[in-house]
Write a protein that holds these residues in place. Structure first.
Motif, PDB file in Angstrom:
ATOM      1  N   LEU A 128       0.831  -1.208   0.000  1.00  0.00           N
ATOM      2  CA  LEU A 128       0.000   0.000   0.000  1.00  0.00           C
ATOM      3  C   LEU A 128       0.863   1.254   0.000  1.00  0.00           C
ATOM      4  O   LEU A 128       0.627   2.193  -0.775  1.00  0.00           O
ATOM      5  CB  LEU A 128      -0.936   0.003   1.205  1.00  0.00           C
ATOM      6  N   ALA A 129       1.870   1.271   0.861  1.00  0.00           N
ATOM      7  CA  ALA A 129       2.751   2.436   0.925  1.00  0.00           C
ATOM      8  C   ALA A 129       3.538   2.605  -0.365  1.00  0.00           C
ATOM      9  O   ALA A 129       3.736   3.724  -0.850  1.00  0.00           O
ATOM     10  CB  ALA A 129       3.701   2.304   2.121  1.00  0.00           C
ATOM     11  N   MET A 130       3.989   1.476  -0.934  1.00  0.00           N
ATOM     12  CA  MET A 130       4.745   1.543  -2.184  1.00  0.00           C
ATOM     13  C   MET A 130       3.889   2.114  -3.309  1.00  0.00           C
ATOM     14  O   MET A 130       4.337   2.976  -4.072  1.00  0.00           O
ATOM     15  CB  MET A 130       5.247   0.156  -2.573  1.00  0.00           C
ATOM     16  N   MET A 131       2.647   1.640  -3.422  1.00  0.00           N
ATOM     17  CA  MET A 131       1.784   2.117  -4.501  1.00  0.00           C
ATOM     18  C   MET A 131       1.438   3.593  -4.316  1.00  0.00           C
ATOM     19  O   MET A 131       1.436   4.363  -5.283  1.00  0.00           O
ATOM     20  CB  MET A 131       0.513   1.267  -4.578  1.00  0.00           C
ATOM     21  N   ARG A 132       1.150   3.996  -3.102  1.00  0.00           N
ATOM     22  CA  ARG A 132       0.821   5.408  -2.864  1.00  0.00           C
ATOM     23  C   ARG A 132       2.016   6.302  -3.226  1.00  0.00           C
ATOM     24  O   ARG A 132       1.850   7.320  -3.904  1.00  0.00           O
ATOM     25  CB  ARG A 132       0.426   5.625  -1.404  1.00  0.00           C
ATOM     26  N   ASP A 133       3.203   5.908  -2.778  1.00  0.00           N
ATOM     27  CA  ASP A 133       4.389   6.704  -3.064  1.00  0.00           C
ATOM     28  C   ASP A 133       4.675   6.743  -4.561  1.00  0.00           C
ATOM     29  O   ASP A 133       5.009   7.807  -5.112  1.00  0.00           O
ATOM     30  CB  ASP A 133       5.586   6.124  -2.311  1.00  0.00           C
ATOM     31  N   TYR A 134       4.534   5.604  -5.214  1.00  0.00           N
ATOM     32  CA  TYR A 134       4.807   5.532  -6.659  1.00  0.00           C
ATOM     33  C   TYR A 134       3.846   6.431  -7.424  1.00  0.00           C
ATOM     34  O   TYR A 134       4.253   7.200  -8.303  1.00  0.00           O
ATOM     35  CB  TYR A 134       4.678   4.081  -7.130  1.00  0.00           C
ATOM     36  N   ARG A 135       2.573   6.325  -7.086  1.00  0.00           N
ATOM     37  CA  ARG A 135       1.560   7.136  -7.781  1.00  0.00           C
ATOM     38  C   ARG A 135       1.821   8.627  -7.553  1.00  0.00           C
ATOM     39  O   ARG A 135       1.705   9.442  -8.484  1.00  0.00           O
ATOM     40  CB  ARG A 135       0.168   6.741  -7.289  1.00  0.00           C
ATOM     41  N   ASP A 136       2.200   9.001  -6.336  1.00  0.00           N
ATOM     42  CA  ASP A 136       2.500  10.408  -6.054  1.00  0.00           C
ATOM     43  C   ASP A 136       3.668  10.894  -6.903  1.00  0.00           C
ATOM     44  O   ASP A 136       3.650  12.013  -7.440  1.00  0.00           O
ATOM     45  CB  ASP A 136       2.814  10.596  -4.571  1.00  0.00           C
ATOM     46  N   ARG A 137       4.711  10.077  -7.013  1.00  0.00           N
ATOM     47  CA  ARG A 137       5.924  10.511  -7.703  1.00  0.00           C
ATOM     48  C   ARG A 137       5.795  10.481  -9.223  1.00  0.00           C
ATOM     49  O   ARG A 137       6.627  11.061  -9.922  1.00  0.00           O
ATOM     50  CB  ARG A 137       7.115   9.657  -7.250  1.00  0.00           C
ATOM     51  N   MET A 138       4.762   9.837  -9.738  1.00  0.00           N
ATOM     52  CA  MET A 138       4.569   9.840 -11.193  1.00  0.00           C
ATOM     53  C   MET A 138       4.450  11.262 -11.740  1.00  0.00           C
ATOM     54  O   MET A 138       4.879  11.546 -12.862  1.00  0.00           O
ATOM     55  CB  MET A 138       3.322   9.028 -11.572  1.00  0.00           C
ATOM     56  N   ASP A 139       3.846  12.137 -10.979  1.00  0.00           N
ATOM     57  CA  ASP A 139       3.605  13.500 -11.448  1.00  0.00           C
ATOM     58  C   ASP A 139       4.655  14.496 -10.953  1.00  0.00           C
ATOM     59  O   ASP A 139       4.452  15.715 -11.045  1.00  0.00           O
ATOM     60  CB  ASP A 139       2.209  13.960 -11.024  1.00  0.00           C
ATOM     61  N   SER A 140       5.778  13.986 -10.432  1.00  0.00           N
ATOM     62  CA  SER A 140       6.854  14.895 -10.023  1.00  0.00           C
ATOM     63  C   SER A 140       7.411  15.626 -11.240  1.00  0.00           C
ATOM     64  O   SER A 140       7.475  15.069 -12.341  1.00  0.00           O
ATOM     65  CB  SER A 140       7.979  14.105  -9.342  1.00  0.00           C
ATOM     66  N   PRO A 141       7.821  16.879 -11.070  1.00  0.00           N
ATOM     67  CA  PRO A 141       8.350  17.648 -12.209  1.00  0.00           C
ATOM     68  C   PRO A 141       9.589  16.988 -12.808  1.00  0.00           C
ATOM     69  O   PRO A 141      10.422  16.413 -12.090  1.00  0.00           O
ATOM     70  CB  PRO A 141       8.709  18.996 -11.576  1.00  0.00           C
ATOM     71  N   THR A 142       9.707  17.040 -14.110  1.00  0.00           N
ATOM     72  CA  THR A 142      10.877  16.538 -14.817  1.00  0.00           C
ATOM     73  C   THR A 142      11.290  17.565 -15.863  1.00  0.00           C
ATOM     74  O   THR A 142      10.512  18.450 -16.232  1.00  0.00           O
ATOM     75  CB  THR A 142      10.581  15.207 -15.530  1.00  0.00           C
ATOM     76  N   SER A 143      12.505  17.426 -16.327  1.00  0.00           N
ATOM     77  CA  SER A 143      12.996  18.327 -17.358  1.00  0.00           C
ATOM     78  C   SER A 143      13.655  17.505 -18.462  1.00  0.00           C
ATOM     79  O   SER A 143      14.679  16.866 -18.228  1.00  0.00           O
ATOM     80  CB  SER A 143      14.018  19.304 -16.771  1.00  0.00           C
ATOM     81  N   PRO A 144      13.025  17.439 -19.649  1.00  0.00           N
ATOM     82  CA  PRO A 144      11.806  18.150 -20.042  1.00  0.00           C
ATOM     83  C   PRO A 144      10.571  17.496 -19.418  1.00  0.00           C
ATOM     84  O   PRO A 144      10.634  16.342 -18.993  1.00  0.00           O
ATOM     85  CB  PRO A 144      11.799  17.992 -21.565  1.00  0.00           C
ATOM     86  N   PRO A 145       9.452  18.199 -19.397  1.00  0.00           N
ATOM     87  CA  PRO A 145       8.235  17.623 -18.826  1.00  0.00           C
ATOM     88  C   PRO A 145       7.616  16.591 -19.759  1.00  0.00           C
ATOM     89  O   PRO A 145       7.873  16.578 -20.965  1.00  0.00           O
ATOM     90  CB  PRO A 145       7.312  18.836 -18.677  1.00  0.00           C
ATOM     91  N   ALA A 146       6.809  15.723 -19.179  1.00  0.00           N
ATOM     92  CA  ALA A 146       6.021  14.784 -19.981  1.00  0.00           C
ATOM     93  C   ALA A 146       4.926  15.543 -20.722  1.00  0.00           C
ATOM     94  O   ALA A 146       4.530  16.644 -20.310  1.00  0.00           O
ATOM     95  CB  ALA A 146       5.402  13.728 -19.076  1.00  0.00           C
ATOM     96  N   PRO A 147       4.407  14.991 -21.819  1.00  0.00           N
ATOM     97  CA  PRO A 147       3.291  15.634 -22.501  1.00  0.00           C
ATOM     98  C   PRO A 147       2.114  15.873 -21.557  1.00  0.00           C
ATOM     99  O   PRO A 147       1.816  15.043 -20.697  1.00  0.00           O
ATOM    100  CB  PRO A 147       2.911  14.617 -23.589  1.00  0.00           C
TER     101      PRO A 147
END
Length: 314
Positions: A128-147
């Motif tokens: 549960l903790a792994m999935m919550r953390d993973y889902r949260d980090r999917m939308d972390s800023p990146t350079s360049p950004p995802a579409p």
């Protein structure tokens, strides 16, 4: 916004799809896979799902090839394994597919198994903790950004806690291998506004005694996992039914027999609250044999509708 994503996915997927036959021992030719999905699209199926473990193949690369080989078919991952790539990379790849093929991609995420985490040099920890953390980090800023494009994100969930989490942080859930009673519980846990995709084990064949025997082998194998037996007990199946792998239990879990029998089981899951049912053949089913069987099933599934909606195969 997310409700719009779910509604669009329901329309695109329709009530019935299939999981592409897979092997954990052989590398399937991508040419044969392309041919398979072209045949299945021609048979009238609207959606295909593919799996992923860790290594051997990348589910998102696989779907990029198969999306290009078809005209309108929707593809989903059941599941994309969180140990196979970093969360920002998962989102970036998924967003590119969603941008390139609008309305034709669904991302199903799963926590996999402890050995898969160990294979990548990481600790499995709390699912549960792994999935919550993973889902949260999917939308972390990146350079360049995802579409900047929306796509459905659902979570593999066969237990009440993961179902609750899926309803909280995702667009829906993907349970598999349970009876219609579990589908009803999953719908209740998710509420009406989430996407519920259900994996239904299928063994087609004209000899019902033979297909039931094969189905019993499948169920017996799954019962080696203690949580499966516990889940069935919570649904009201007796200790004797579980230990003896009763006919009632087998028939509830696996759709087997003639096409009409399989279509009837699909309808049970739809009536219990599933938006979409994906047909799963036994692991190791030869790809060409599996596709032949699925083509023969298609006519019986054309009249399957979801809660009165006019979504049909074909």
């Amino acid at each position: 916004m997310r409700t719009t994503v779910v509604d669009a996915a329901r329309r695109a997927l329709g009530p019935v799809g299939l999981t592409l036959p897979v092997s954990f021992t052989d590398a399937l030719s991508i040419d044969l896979q392309r041919e398979a999905v072209e045949r299945l699209e021609g048979a009238g199926y609207h959606a295909v799902w593919t799996n992923e473990v860790v290594g051997g193949k990348d589910a998102l690369v696989q779907l990029a090839v198969l999306l290009a080989a078809t005209r309108r078919m929707v593809f989903g991952t059941s599941i994309a394994n969180i140990w196979a790539r970093q969360p920002q990379t998962m989102h970036g790849a998924a967003a590119v597919l969603a941008q390139a093929y609008p309305g034709r991609f669904v991302l199903g995420l799963g926590v996999g198994y402890p050995q898969q985490a160990a294979d990548t040099g990481r600790e499995f920890g709390s699912p549960l903790a792994m999935m919550r953390d993973y889902r949260d980090r999917m939308d972390s800023p990146t350079s360049p950004p995802a579409p900047d494009v929306a796509y459905p994100r659902i979570i593999a969930a066969n237990g009440p806690k993961m179902l609750t989490l899926a309803g909280e942080i995702a667009d829906g859930a993907l349970p598999a291998g349970g009876p219609p009673e579990f589908t009803a519980q999953a719908r209740q846990a998710l509420g009406p506004d989430k996407l519920l995709v259900v994996g239904l084990s299928v063994i087609p064949g004209g000899d019902r005694d033979r297909t039931r025997a094969l189905a019993r082998e499948w169920v017996s194998g799954s019962l080696r996992l203690t949580w499966v037996a516990a889940a069935l007990a919570r649904l009201g199946y007796s200790e004797r039914e579980i230990s003896e792998v009763s006919d009632r239990l087998v028939d509830a879990i696996v759709a087997h027999g003639a096409p009409a029998d399989i279509a009837a089981k699909v309808r049970e899951h739809l009536a219990a609250g599933a938006d979409h049912v994906t047909l799963m053949q036994p692991i190791g089913t030869d790809l060409s044999v599996g596709v032949d069987q699925l083509e023969r099933l298609a006519p019986a599934l054309r009249d399957v509708t979801s809660r009165g909606n006019d979504h049909r195969i074909g």
